[in-house]
Design a protein around this motif. Structure first.
Motif, PDB file in Angstrom:
ATOM      1  N   LEU A  40      -7.139  70.009  73.514  1.00  0.00           N
ATOM      2  CA  LEU A  40      -8.380  69.422  74.008  1.00  0.00           C
ATOM      3  C   LEU A  40      -9.534  70.430  74.011  1.00  0.00           C
ATOM      4  O   LEU A  40      -9.406  71.527  74.560  1.00  0.00           O
ATOM      5  N   GLY A  99       0.437  61.657  66.176  1.00  0.00           N
ATOM      6  CA  GLY A  99      -0.040  60.545  67.001  1.00  0.00           C
ATOM      7  C   GLY A  99      -0.753  61.026  68.255  1.00  0.00           C
ATOM      8  O   GLY A  99      -1.061  62.206  68.405  1.00  0.00           O
ATOM      9  N   TYR A 100      -1.009  60.108  69.150  1.00  0.00           N
ATOM     10  CA  TYR A 100      -1.693  60.439  70.405  1.00  0.00           C
ATOM     11  C   TYR A 100      -0.989  61.574  71.126  1.00  0.00           C
ATOM     12  O   TYR A 100       0.245  61.617  71.182  1.00  0.00           O
ATOM     13  N   LYS A 118      -5.592  60.968  87.363  1.00  0.00           N
ATOM     14  CA  LYS A 118      -6.645  60.401  88.202  1.00  0.00           C
ATOM     15  C   LYS A 118      -6.245  60.504  89.669  1.00  0.00           C
ATOM     16  O   LYS A 118      -5.101  60.232  90.019  1.00  0.00           O
ATOM     17  N   MET A 151       4.173  61.243  70.299  1.00  0.00           N
ATOM     18  CA  MET A 151       5.310  60.335  70.207  1.00  0.00           C
ATOM     19  C   MET A 151       5.726  60.196  68.743  1.00  0.00           C
ATOM     20  O   MET A 151       6.893  60.184  68.418  1.00  0.00           O
ATOM     21  N   TYR A 152       4.734  60.119  67.865  1.00  0.00           N
ATOM     22  CA  TYR A 152       5.015  59.990  66.445  1.00  0.00           C
ATOM     23  C   TYR A 152       4.382  61.152  65.685  1.00  0.00           C
ATOM     24  O   TYR A 152       3.235  61.502  65.929  1.00  0.00           O
ATOM     25  N   ILE A 206      -8.332  51.799  80.554  1.00  0.00           N
ATOM     26  CA  ILE A 206      -8.805  51.622  81.923  1.00  0.00           C
ATOM     27  C   ILE A 206      -9.962  50.631  81.875  1.00  0.00           C
ATOM     28  O   ILE A 206     -10.901  50.811  81.110  1.00  0.00           O
ATOM     29  N   TYR A 255       0.718  63.944  59.876  1.00  0.00           N
ATOM     30  CA  TYR A 255       0.182  62.971  60.824  1.00  0.00           C
ATOM     31  C   TYR A 255       0.713  63.297  62.215  1.00  0.00           C
ATOM     32  O   TYR A 255       1.909  63.576  62.392  1.00  0.00           O
ATOM     33  N   PRO A 268      -2.674  54.486  74.015  1.00  0.00           N
ATOM     34  CA  PRO A 268      -2.882  54.868  75.420  1.00  0.00           C
ATOM     35  C   PRO A 268      -3.241  53.664  76.291  1.00  0.00           C
ATOM     36  O   PRO A 268      -3.700  52.648  75.806  1.00  0.00           O
ATOM     37  N   ILE A 269      -2.992  53.855  77.576  1.00  0.00           N
ATOM     38  CA  ILE A 269      -3.325  52.820  78.555  1.00  0.00           C
ATOM     39  C   ILE A 269      -4.849  52.745  78.658  1.00  0.00           C
ATOM     40  O   ILE A 269      -5.514  53.766  78.791  1.00  0.00           O
ATOM     41  N   GLN A 318     -11.588  73.487  81.628  1.00  0.00           N
ATOM     42  CA  GLN A 318     -11.731  73.433  80.162  1.00  0.00           C
ATOM     43  C   GLN A 318     -11.341  72.086  79.553  1.00  0.00           C
ATOM     44  O   GLN A 318     -11.207  71.970  78.345  1.00  0.00           O
ATOM     45  N   ILE A 340      16.620  53.279  67.086  1.00  0.00           N
ATOM     46  CA  ILE A 340      15.222  53.582  66.755  1.00  0.00           C
ATOM     47  C   ILE A 340      14.343  52.369  67.031  1.00  0.00           C
ATOM     48  O   ILE A 340      13.304  52.463  67.668  1.00  0.00           O
ATOM     49  N   ALA A 376      14.254  60.360  67.577  1.00  0.00           N
ATOM     50  CA  ALA A 376      14.932  60.309  66.290  1.00  0.00           C
ATOM     51  C   ALA A 376      14.145  61.117  65.276  1.00  0.00           C
ATOM     52  O   ALA A 376      12.912  61.200  65.359  1.00  0.00           O
ATOM     53  N   ASP A 394       2.501  53.865  71.056  1.00  0.00           N
ATOM     54  CA  ASP A 394       1.918  55.037  71.709  1.00  0.00           C
ATOM     55  C   ASP A 394       0.434  54.841  72.004  1.00  0.00           C
ATOM     56  O   ASP A 394      -0.256  55.779  72.330  1.00  0.00           O
ATOM     57  N   TYR A 451      10.171  60.921  66.024  1.00  0.00           N
ATOM     58  CA  TYR A 451       9.804  60.016  67.106  1.00  0.00           C
ATOM     59  C   TYR A 451      10.364  60.650  68.379  1.00  0.00           C
ATOM     60  O   TYR A 451      11.572  60.872  68.478  1.00  0.00           O
ATOM     61  N   TYR A 453      -1.275  63.158  74.941  1.00  0.00           N
ATOM     62  CA  TYR A 453      -1.925  62.909  76.219  1.00  0.00           C
ATOM     63  C   TYR A 453      -2.361  64.220  76.860  1.00  0.00           C
ATOM     64  O   TYR A 453      -1.684  65.232  76.731  1.00  0.00           O
ATOM     65  N   THR A 454      -3.480  64.164  77.553  1.00  0.00           N
ATOM     66  CA  THR A 454      -3.988  65.361  78.212  1.00  0.00           C
ATOM     67  C   THR A 454      -4.019  65.211  79.729  1.00  0.00           C
ATOM     68  O   THR A 454      -4.414  66.128  80.426  1.00  0.00           O
ATOM     69  N   LEU A 489      10.195  60.588  72.651  1.00  0.00           N
ATOM     70  CA  LEU A 489       9.749  60.148  73.967  1.00  0.00           C
ATOM     71  C   LEU A 489      10.190  61.231  74.936  1.00  0.00           C
ATOM     72  O   LEU A 489      11.375  61.581  74.976  1.00  0.00           O
ATOM     73  N   ASN A 532      -1.408  59.689  81.535  1.00  0.00           N
ATOM     74  CA  ASN A 532      -1.620  59.198  80.156  1.00  0.00           C
ATOM     75  C   ASN A 532      -2.914  58.399  80.000  1.00  0.00           C
ATOM     76  O   ASN A 532      -3.047  57.622  79.058  1.00  0.00           O
ATOM     77  N   THR A 533      -3.877  58.589  80.901  1.00  0.00           N
ATOM     78  CA  THR A 533      -5.129  57.854  80.757  1.00  0.00           C
ATOM     79  C   THR A 533      -6.123  58.604  79.874  1.00  0.00           C
ATOM     80  O   THR A 533      -7.091  58.030  79.416  1.00  0.00           O
ATOM     81  N   GLN A 534      -5.896  59.898  79.660  1.00  0.00           N
ATOM     82  CA  GLN A 534      -6.769  60.647  78.755  1.00  0.00           C
ATOM     83  C   GLN A 534      -5.906  61.250  77.668  1.00  0.00           C
ATOM     84  O   GLN A 534      -4.756  61.614  77.898  1.00  0.00           O
ATOM     85  N   TYR A 535      -6.472  61.349  76.472  1.00  0.00           N
ATOM     86  CA  TYR A 535      -5.633  61.680  75.317  1.00  0.00           C
ATOM     87  C   TYR A 535      -6.488  62.198  74.176  1.00  0.00           C
ATOM     88  O   TYR A 535      -7.713  62.052  74.168  1.00  0.00           O
TER      89      TYR A 535
END
Lengths: 345, 624
Positions: free
Chosen positions: B604, B553-554, A317, B529-530, A26, B551, A23-24, A48, A14, B481, A21, B504, B556-557, B506, B561-564
């Motif tokens: 979203l 977590g993020y 992108k 992820m969480y 930009i 709860y 996000p990246i 949408q 773990i 896990a 988590d 958790y 992604y959309t 991935l 993974n640049t939008q979430y």
């Protein structure tokens, strides 16, 4: 003992595998590079998802600035950015699934207002100082809008879905996609004056060549076993030639260089065809690189530089490739999602 | 009982009617699923909030991420990082996933029609076939003999025009057992939300819902060796589809109608051998209208399932062998006449249990075929071992698959009849601790699992020119896990319970067509992820107070993974009081959903309501 080992293993796995988590992020592009001479990149975004965006390449096209509309106007552009219409010092950004057209200053890109309440707008054509026509996907009409009051002023009934609309030598032409017709319109009386069957399915773009003939590109309907192709008309809409494709692949983005001698379009790569050639070339002018999804094409009129949008997997992108007029790759830019169209200032 | 049952909140402590499964073997899982983490939701949990749908129930009580498009809207599963079609949902042993798209809208499943729901975590394709990739959910109408007559009426009234009423009755004697239920629900769902596009407070439009459902399950004890069960479940739902926050208006609506039948005949051939014959029929009708987009679609699907199984048990050994066949077709404007599927599967299993009951091992094999084309043979090998009587370790290895659905194969335009089945390998190990009686007052249960799964030929729809078409494109590596911990305390008239589930996960894309594709190694869309949920409750006499916290977590959309969507917390506060008058028992409760006014989106641009309220009333009658 086994318990301890397992527990340790569990904890170790773990801890070692946990990833942040977050996000990246930009880096923000800067707006200072945007000049008056620029390439407009329409990033459609995902349906949408509301993540459409306008990107701008500077004249020398060495730098891309993404998400320009939101950065300047502090407002999201909307859902599915379809196209841009230009009239005098203004640009009209057609946002399809938001049912609106954002009017911006062509040079500062500042929002002036929006024409709202459209059904599913596709293309905008300004026909006078205060009047424009808007084609529509889900409405059997071309909508007449007032570009000064930003109000909808009327409808011109059509027999189905309308696509590209253009003016050549003072005449207005529009494509009706569902029944595959080409219309001419009278912009004084707001009526369709002529309609001609194109003969191939799903017309999506049209251009006029150096000899004054009109070329229509038809995308085809693979699911109905119908091939697309090119159809050439004279300016009175008399059909001159039909070139059907040899496969069911779809075609789009008919473009010309400034001299009007060669037409370019997307069909299994980028095809280039001289206007006096008598068949569609079998080899591509630019091959699609492995893994790319060529999604848009635009030729910069003055330089002949070829811009291609790559949607990659359509959910990330995209890329913009800049090719020289002779077809060699010069630069790659990261755009926003689904770069679907280019316009040049 | 090998598996500790999850401790779950109960509205009242004193009058729990203990539910005992009938003594007959009711599915092969109990015997042949050694080494799997199973979560059992009992009646008290299922009925705690009356008239809930399965999506709401699982969000609050399981590790499964429920992707909900809004109140009363489409809700699908993501189980251990899998896609929505990677959960097998079985009703009385019959896979009820839609023949159209191999998934199920959990918002259309009235949880209260079931008296037993169990969740098998992890891959179990060797047992349950196609779709049992992330896990399997078993919905059951179980029966018991000689329970007499009982009936109940439950109603809920809540914010935004939420109203539901249900009635259920059951009778069981020596010769037969019967259950019948009806449910009616309506909602306006016209809640206020903050629109990030218009930057205004807005009211959700076009979000009305109306549903009517009916079920009946009947079991007949023909004689000591023959038993026949027949169940029917029918429902009709009319939903308006609200606009996303970007769209000004929506005129879309969806009408779903379904009929489900299941039957099981069990014959005890001798002391060690039992024969099971099962049958199922599912009819689905789906109508979607969107006048703004000129879409009017009508599609119908039928599925017929037949299964024969033999189970042999003697001393330490058990064996089974079975054949399952199904036929499905889809009719409508989006399908051609070729739109049908014929599936056949043969399966066999072996289980060994040691004399001291400490070791339990099972091996299962399943060979399936779709429209005459073989799917790679799938298997499930699992085992558990009690190191001490309070500590057990478990583990399993399974090969799993998911057959392409009717839409994947035949949808016009785009359907791809050349699709292969998705297939993969899953592994899991875990431990389970059960300390039922600490200081005569406390009970502790804990489970930890780590899992791994590698899927290939994962089907996604991508544009092929102007048409979207499904392809066997992705390779997805999911690992993670889970922990679940439940503590309860009981002293005199006081009782307190706390339960915590954490996950958790991935789940990453391992294959792309080009090096320019930034989705390589990135988390899949809409897999948090969480995530965690906490349930706590205090009971005193006939009063309870409960608190729930979730709860996520993020999520992604975009595939790079640049939008979430931002992480969010969601809380529910509840309180209840119950009292009895002779044979009648009345339970009243009040819940505050989204206690802290969290402004969140699960999907979203699909708005969710801020703080809202519900009142529940249940009237029970029981005559033994």
């Amino acid at each position: 003992m086994k318990f301890k080992i397992l527990n340790l293993l569990l904890i170790a796995v773990i801890l070692s595998s946990c990833e942040n988590d977050d996000p990246i992020s930009i880096p923000n592009s800067t707006l200072k590079d945007i000049g008056d001479e620029k390439v407009w990149v329409v990033n459609e975004g995902g349906f949408q998802n509301g993540n459409s965006s306008l990107s701008i390449l500077t004249k020398e096209s060495t730098n891309i600035v993404n998400n320009v509309f939101e950065q300047i106007n502090d407002q999201k552009l909307g859902d599915i950015f379809q196209s841009i219409g230009f009239y005098n010092e203004n640009a009209y950004l057609v946002v399809n699934n938001s049912g609106k057209i954002e009017k911006v200053n062509r040079f500062t890109l500042e929002s002036i207002g929006a024409i709202e309440g459209l059904t599913s707008p596709r293309y905008f054509l300004g026909v006078s100082e205060t009047k424009a026509y808007v084609t529509d996907l889900f409405e059997n009409a071309i909508t007449i809008v007032n570009t000064s009051s930003l109000a909808i002023e009327g409808k011109i009934k059509t027999s189905g879905w309308t696509e590209a609309i253009k003016a050549f030598e003072g005449k207005i032409y529009a494509l009706q996609a569902s029944k595959s017709m080409i219309y001419t319109l009278d912009a004084v009386n707001d009526v369709i004056t002529d309609s001609t069957e194109i003969g191939l399915p799903s017309p999506n773009s049209l251009e006029m060549d150096a000899q004054g003939n009109i070329w229509v590109l038809c995308g085809g309907e693979s699911w109905n076993n119908l091939k697309g192709g090119l159809v050439k008309f004279n300016n009175n809409l008399n059909k001159l030639e039909t070139y059907e494709f040899s496969s069911f692949s779809s075609a789009s983005h008919l473009s010309f260089t400034n001299d009007g001698d060669s037409l370019y379009f997307l069909f299994e790569g980028v095809k280039k065809m001289g206007i006096s050639e008598t068949s569609i070339p079998t080899s591509s002018y630019i091959e699609t690189p492995s893994g790319a999804s060529f999604y848009s094409l635009g030729i910069q009129p003055i330089t002949g530089i070829i811009f291609i949008g790559d949607a990659v997997d359509f959910v990330q992108k995209g890329k913009v490739y800049k090719y020289s007029a002779s077809g060699s790759l010069q630069q790659t830019f990261d755009s926003d999602i689904n770069p679907g169209r280019f316009y040049f200032d | 009982m090998v598996w500790p049952q999850a401790i779950l909140l109960s509205q009242e402590v004193d009058s729990i009617i203990q539910f005992k499964p009938i003594e007959i073997i009711e599915n092969r899982w109990n015997i042949f699923g050694a080494g799997t983490k199973t979560q059992h939701l009992n009646k008290e949990t299922i009925y705690k909030v009356p008239n809930q749908n399965l999506g709401e129930l699982l969000t609050q009580n399981s590790h499964i991420f429920i992707k909900s498009y809004g109140m009363g809207s489409l809700a699908t599963t993501s189980f251990r990082g899998g896609s929505a079609s990677h959960t097998a949902i079985l009703w009385n042993g019959i896979n009820i996933s839609s023949p159209f798209n191999a998934l199920i809208d959990l918002s259309l499943i009235p949880a209260s029609f079931m008296n037993d729901i169990s969740i098998d975590y992890g891959g179990s394709g060797g047992l349950w076939g196609s779709g049992a990739v992330g896990g399997a959910i078993h919905l059951k109408n179980n029966h018991q003999v000689n329970q007499g007559f009982s009936a109940e009426m439950a109603t809920s009234v809540g914010s935004f025009g939420q109203f539901s009423i249900s009635s259920k009755a059951q009778f069981s004697g020596k010769k037969s057992s019967h259950q019948i239920g009806v449910l009616h629900q309506t909602a306006e769902n016209d809640f206020q939300y903050y629109n990030p596009f218009s930057k205004n407070e807005e009211t959700l439009q076009n979000a009305k819902l109306s549903n009517a459902s009916v079920f009946s399950s009947n079991e007949f004890y023909l004689n000591s060796k023959n038993r026949l069960t027949f169940s029917i479940w029918a429902q009709t739902t009319n939903r308006e589809i609200p606009p996303t926050v970007i769209e000004k208006t929506s005129k879309a609506n969806q009408f779903d109608e379904s009929l489900k039948l299941s039957t099981q005949y069990v014959r005890t051939l001798n002391r060690n051998l039992k024969l099971f014959i099962r049958g199922g029929y599912i009819k689905e009708y789906l109508e979607f209208n969107d006048s703004l987009r000129s879409i009017y679609s009508y599609n119908t699907a039928n599925k017929l399932v037949g299964e024969t199984e033999l189970i042999y048990e003697k001393n330490n050994h058990a064996l089974n062998f079975g054949l399952n066949s199904s036929y499905a077709d889809a009719l409508g404007e989006n399908y051609t006449a070729r739109g049908n599927q014929k599936n056949i599967a043969a399966y066999a299993g072996y289980r060994f249990k040691s004399n001291n009951q400490k070791l339990n091992i099972s091996v299962n094999l399943r060979q399936a075929q779709q429209n005459g084309v073989g799917v790679p043979i799938t298997y499930f090998v699992g085992g558990d071992y009690f190191i001490f009587n309070w500590l057990k370790v478990y583990g399993n290895l399974a090969r799993v698959y998911r057959l392409p659905a009717m839409n994947d194969l035949y949808w016009i335009p785009g359907g791809n009849p050349n699709l292969k089945a998705e297939d993969g390998l899953t592994e899991e190990i875990g431990l389970s601790i059960e300390l039922p009686n600490i200081f005569n007052a406390i009970s502790l249960k804990h489970k930890s699992s780590i899992f791994n799964r590698n899927m290939q030929n994962w089907i996604i729809w991508t544009p092929q020119g102007s048409v979207w078409s499904p392809q066997n494109l992705l390779e997805v590596w999911s690992r993670g896990a889970e922990t679940s911990t439940h503590i309860s305390y009981r002293k005199n008239k006081w009782q307190a319970k706390v339960g915590l589930n954490t996950s958790y996960v991935l789940s990453t894309n391992q294959k792309t067509n080009s090096n320019k594709d930034a989705s390589l190694g990135k988390q899949l869309l809409y897999v948090p992820m969480y995530s965690a949920n906490l349930n706590a409750a205090v009971f005193f006499n006939r009063i309870y107070l409960s608190y729930q916290h979730q709860y996520f977590g993020y999520r992604y959309t975009t595939t790079d993974n640049t939008q979430y969507l931002n992480p969010y917390h969601f809380s529910v506060l509840g309180a209840g009081y119950s009292f009895g008058v002779k044979r009648i028992k009345i339970e009243t409760s009040f819940t505050i959903n989204n206690l802290f006014n969290s402004d969140y989106q699960v999907v979203l641009n699909r708005p969710m309501p801020l703080r809202n309220y519900q009142i529940h009333l249940i009237i029970k009658y029981r005559k033994p």
